[in-house]
Design a protein around this motif. Structure first.
Motif, PDB file in Angstrom:
ATOM      1  N   LEU A  20       0.821  -1.211   0.000  1.00  0.00           N
ATOM      2  CA  LEU A  20       0.000   0.000   0.000  1.00  0.00           C
ATOM      3  C   LEU A  20       0.858   1.267   0.000  1.00  0.00           C
ATOM      4  CD1 LEU A  20      -2.732   1.453   0.266  1.00  0.00           C
ATOM      5  CD2 LEU A  20      -2.573   1.099   2.743  1.00  0.00           C
ATOM      6  N   PHE A  21       1.919   1.265   0.825  1.00  0.00           N
ATOM      7  CA  PHE A  21       2.740   2.475   0.906  1.00  0.00           C
ATOM      8  C   PHE A  21       3.713   2.594  -0.257  1.00  0.00           C
ATOM      9  CE2 PHE A  21       1.066   2.287   5.178  1.00  0.00           C
ATOM     10  CZ  PHE A  21       0.702   3.608   5.375  1.00  0.00           C
ATOM     11  N   ALA A  22       4.037   1.482  -0.885  1.00  0.00           N
ATOM     12  CA  ALA A  22       4.809   1.576  -2.133  1.00  0.00           C
ATOM     13  C   ALA A  22       3.954   2.278  -3.178  1.00  0.00           C
ATOM     14  CB  ALA A  22       5.231   0.191  -2.615  1.00  0.00           C
ATOM     15  N   LEU A  23       2.657   1.936  -3.221  1.00  0.00           N
ATOM     16  CA  LEU A  23       1.755   2.597  -4.168  1.00  0.00           C
ATOM     17  C   LEU A  23       1.725   4.105  -3.936  1.00  0.00           C
ATOM     18  CD1 LEU A  23      -1.415   0.254  -4.211  1.00  0.00           C
ATOM     19  CD2 LEU A  23       0.360   0.411  -5.957  1.00  0.00           C
ATOM     20  N   THR A  24       1.634   4.499  -2.656  1.00  0.00           N
ATOM     21  CA  THR A  24       1.562   5.941  -2.374  1.00  0.00           C
ATOM     22  C   THR A  24       2.904   6.614  -2.621  1.00  0.00           C
ATOM     23  OG1 THR A  24       2.059   5.681  -0.013  1.00  0.00           O
ATOM     24  CG2 THR A  24      -0.252   5.603  -0.656  1.00  0.00           C
ATOM     25  N   ARG A  25       3.994   5.920  -2.267  1.00  0.00           N
ATOM     26  CA  ARG A  25       5.325   6.508  -2.445  1.00  0.00           C
ATOM     27  C   ARG A  25       5.581   6.893  -3.897  1.00  0.00           C
ATOM     28  NH1 ARG A  25      11.186   6.199  -0.836  1.00  0.00           N
ATOM     29  NH2 ARG A  25      11.836   7.927  -2.126  1.00  0.00           N
ATOM     30  N   PHE A  26       5.100   6.041  -4.813  1.00  0.00           N
ATOM     31  CA  PHE A  26       5.366   6.282  -6.232  1.00  0.00           C
ATOM     32  C   PHE A  26       4.189   6.959  -6.954  1.00  0.00           C
ATOM     33  CE2 PHE A  26       8.245   2.608  -5.293  1.00  0.00           C
ATOM     34  CZ  PHE A  26       9.421   3.345  -5.376  1.00  0.00           C
ATOM     35  N   GLY A  27       3.228   7.448  -6.162  1.00  0.00           N
ATOM     36  CA  GLY A  27       2.137   8.223  -6.753  1.00  0.00           C
ATOM     37  C   GLY A  27       1.062   7.397  -7.437  1.00  0.00           C
ATOM     38  N   PRO A  63      11.528  11.205   2.677  1.00  0.00           N
ATOM     39  CA  PRO A  63      10.600  10.568   3.627  1.00  0.00           C
ATOM     40  C   PRO A  63       9.316  10.128   2.940  1.00  0.00           C
ATOM     41  CG  PRO A  63      11.495  12.602   4.534  1.00  0.00           C
ATOM     42  CD  PRO A  63      11.911  12.553   3.086  1.00  0.00           C
ATOM     43  N   TRP A  64       8.811   8.968   3.347  1.00  0.00           N
ATOM     44  CA  TRP A  64       7.577   8.473   2.713  1.00  0.00           C
ATOM     45  C   TRP A  64       6.447   8.268   3.711  1.00  0.00           C
ATOM     46  CZ3 TRP A  64       6.372   3.335   4.070  1.00  0.00           C
ATOM     47  CH2 TRP A  64       7.427   2.605   4.645  1.00  0.00           C
ATOM     48  N   VAL A  86      16.763  13.096   9.452  1.00  0.00           N
ATOM     49  CA  VAL A  86      17.076  14.496   9.755  1.00  0.00           C
ATOM     50  C   VAL A  86      18.576  14.780   9.748  1.00  0.00           C
ATOM     51  CG1 VAL A  86      16.797  16.344  11.477  1.00  0.00           C
ATOM     52  CG2 VAL A  86      14.982  14.638  11.170  1.00  0.00           C
ATOM     53  N   ASP A  87      19.364  13.865  10.318  1.00  0.00           N
ATOM     54  CA  ASP A  87      20.761  14.203  10.609  1.00  0.00           C
ATOM     55  C   ASP A  87      21.756  13.521   9.674  1.00  0.00           C
ATOM     56  OD1 ASP A  87      22.510  15.710  12.273  1.00  0.00           O
ATOM     57  OD2 ASP A  87      23.164  13.847  13.235  1.00  0.00           O
ATOM     58  N   ASP A  89      12.965  -2.477  -2.642  1.00  0.00           N
ATOM     59  CA  ASP A  89      13.104  -1.472  -1.594  1.00  0.00           C
ATOM     60  C   ASP A  89      12.561  -0.129  -2.091  1.00  0.00           C
ATOM     61  OD1 ASP A  89      13.783   0.132   0.505  1.00  0.00           O
ATOM     62  OD2 ASP A  89      15.858  -0.563   0.656  1.00  0.00           O
ATOM     63  N   PHE A  90      11.471   0.335  -1.480  1.00  0.00           N
ATOM     64  CA  PHE A  90      10.973   1.657  -1.872  1.00  0.00           C
ATOM     65  C   PHE A  90      11.296   2.708  -0.821  1.00  0.00           C
ATOM     66  CE2 PHE A  90       7.207   1.918   0.834  1.00  0.00           C
ATOM     67  CZ  PHE A  90       6.845   0.592   1.037  1.00  0.00           C
ATOM     68  N   SER A  91      12.068   2.347   0.217  1.00  0.00           N
ATOM     69  CA  SER A  91      12.570   3.338   1.172  1.00  0.00           C
ATOM     70  C   SER A  91      13.901   3.884   0.660  1.00  0.00           C
ATOM     71  CB  SER A  91      12.736   2.705   2.549  1.00  0.00           C
ATOM     72  OG  SER A  91      13.248   3.642   3.455  1.00  0.00           O
ATOM     73  N   CYS A  92      14.877   2.996   0.532  1.00  0.00           N
ATOM     74  CA  CYS A  92      16.101   3.329  -0.207  1.00  0.00           C
ATOM     75  C   CYS A  92      15.948   2.653  -1.560  1.00  0.00           C
ATOM     76  CB  CYS A  92      17.335   2.799   0.525  1.00  0.00           C
ATOM     77  SG  CYS A  92      18.841   2.968  -0.441  1.00  0.00           S
ATOM     78  N   THR A  93      15.569   3.399  -2.556  1.00  0.00           N
ATOM     79  CA  THR A  93      15.271   2.778  -3.850  1.00  0.00           C
ATOM     80  C   THR A  93      16.559   2.446  -4.605  1.00  0.00           C
ATOM     81  OG1 THR A  93      15.237   4.872  -5.047  1.00  0.00           O
ATOM     82  CG2 THR A  93      13.162   4.166  -4.017  1.00  0.00           C
TER      83      THR A  93
END
Lengths: 122, 286
Positions: A83-90, B145-146, B204-205, B230-234
């Motif tokens: 779900l949050f991958a969907l939102t992260r990429f719009g 940030p996501w 932040v830091d 990985d969609f945090s660190c893509t």
């Protein structure tokens, strides 16, 4: 697919138990089509298709039909797998009161992912 | 029949960090080149248990993972109950180097994941002469940030539940069920506000975008590995970072997510063993 949540979720005792503290109404949009999902103590009480004017909801999750189709693949590709991958990429938007969503995040995410099982068993 | 006992041994070491006494837990297995492993935000050193049970690694490397104070079996410093935990770049560097000195490690290879992957970039900048190489898993010089970290620590949302539910999508879709849920269990066990406090460093830091070009990979080789899910660190974040650091070796790990060493150990070893072989070969000819 989204109409199938009623049977998919309610047949899954562990998932219903996970949502046992959640009673709420939320909206899922598949492209232009709105679906009102009513949850009662973790069970899906109803899935109502259509605009149903002035029907309230606490939070809404909106994505294109194409995005949901990718999301419901048995092993979705990167970017469409969460779900949050969907939102992260719009590909999706979340709106409204996020508290019931975040307090029951594992439950709601797993409810939305249940249609993947249909593709797996097809 | 004798019970199966793993070769991993755990002990405690006492360090002074930020002028305060800290009791720090670590585990290790194997022998050879020190491979110091840094866990992700909001988790602990158990993430490296598969690496410590892999003879292909431990025949050549002394694999060591410590739990940062506040994490795993390391206790928070006295007085923690009245503080908001916040990890900073300076405190993180101090903890890694103090641990390495306390164990008298000779030019350890430092491998970190996520926030551990971020800090190895700063370590390579500040302490190249003291390190053998760095490996950044899910590493980049910066992240967009996501989500709002306020959700991670509030009385009306269970911290363990929401931390695990948020990061669950960072596990690669093909990950084996058992390892996916063991990885998430680590997040469910984090102390209140600890994941959020780690993300102070991460969000932040630690904007290293203007610094990483200063890393000299001849003094300290840099290897970056990031999972395709990985969609945090893509993957794009990692490749952008690698492009700035001359001589960096970077690869995208297909089918893996943000926790490669714990979410899918079999797939991860296909990517990490060649990197470790290369480091070992370079060390033996140096």
């Amino acid at each position: 697919m989204i109409e199938r949540l009623f049977e998919l979720v309610n047949a899954d005792a562990a998932l219903v138990r996970r949502g046992r503290f959640l009673t709420t109404d939320f909206l899922v949009e598949v492209g232009d089509e709105p679906f009102h999902i009513s949850v009662q103590d973790g069970r899906i009480a109803s899935v109502t298709r259509g605009p149903a004017a002035a029907r309230p909801w606490r939070f809404a999750i909106r994505a294109s039909a194409e995005a949901w189709r990718e999301f419901w693949q048995p092993v979705p590709r990167p970017g469409y797998h969460d779900l949050f991958a969907l939102t992260r990429f719009g590909h999706a938007r979340i709106e409204g009161d996020l508290l019931p969503l975040m307090a029951n995040l594992r439950y709601v995410k797993e409810v939305l992912e249940t249609p993947r099982r249909l593709a797996r068993s097809a | 029949m004798a019970a199966r006992i793993e070769p991993i041994a755990g002990r405690y070491v006492h360090l002074t960090l930020g002028g305060r006494h800290c009791r720090v837990y670590f585990e290790e297995a194997g022998g050879g080149i020190p491979l110091l492993c840094l866990h992700t935000a909001g988790s602990d050193g158990r993430q490296f248990r598969h690496l410590m049970n892999d003879a292909a690694v431990t025949d050549h490397f002394r694999v060591i993972a410590f739990d940062l104070p506040w994490h795993g079996k390391s206790t928070p410093p006295v007085g923690w109950e009245n503080e908001e935990y916040r990890l900073t770049t300076a405190a993180y560097v101090e903890a890694v180097m103090a641990f390495s000195r306390a164990l008298d490690l000779d030019r350890p290879v430092v491998m970190g994941c996520s926030m551990g992957g971020r800090i190895v970039l700063q370590l390579a900048l500040d302490h190249a002469a003291d390190l053998g190489a760095v490996i950044g898993l899910e590493a980049a010089d910066h992240q967009t940030p996501w989500y709002d970290t306020e959700w991670l620590h509030r009385p009306d949302v269970h911290g363990g539940e929401v931390c695990a539910a948020l990061v669950s999508g960072l596990v690669g879709a093909p990950a084996p069920h058992e390892h996916r849920w063991e990885t998430l269990w680590g997040y469910m066990q984090s102390g209140p506000g600890v994941f959020k406090g780690d993300l102070y460093f991460y969000r932040v830091d630690s904007d290293f975008r203007d610094r990483v070009a200063g890393i000299d990979t001849r003094a300290c080789p840099v290897h970056l590995l990031t999972g395709s899910y990985d969609f945090s660190c893509t993957p794009e974040d990692t490749l952008r970072t690698a492009a700035k650091i001359k001589g960096t070796e970077a690869a995208i790990m297909e089918g893996l997510g943000h926790f490669p060493m714990s979410e899918d150990p079999a797939r991860f070893r296909e990517y990490i063993l060649p990197v470790l072989d290369k480091i070992r070969a370079a060390r033996s000819t140096a």
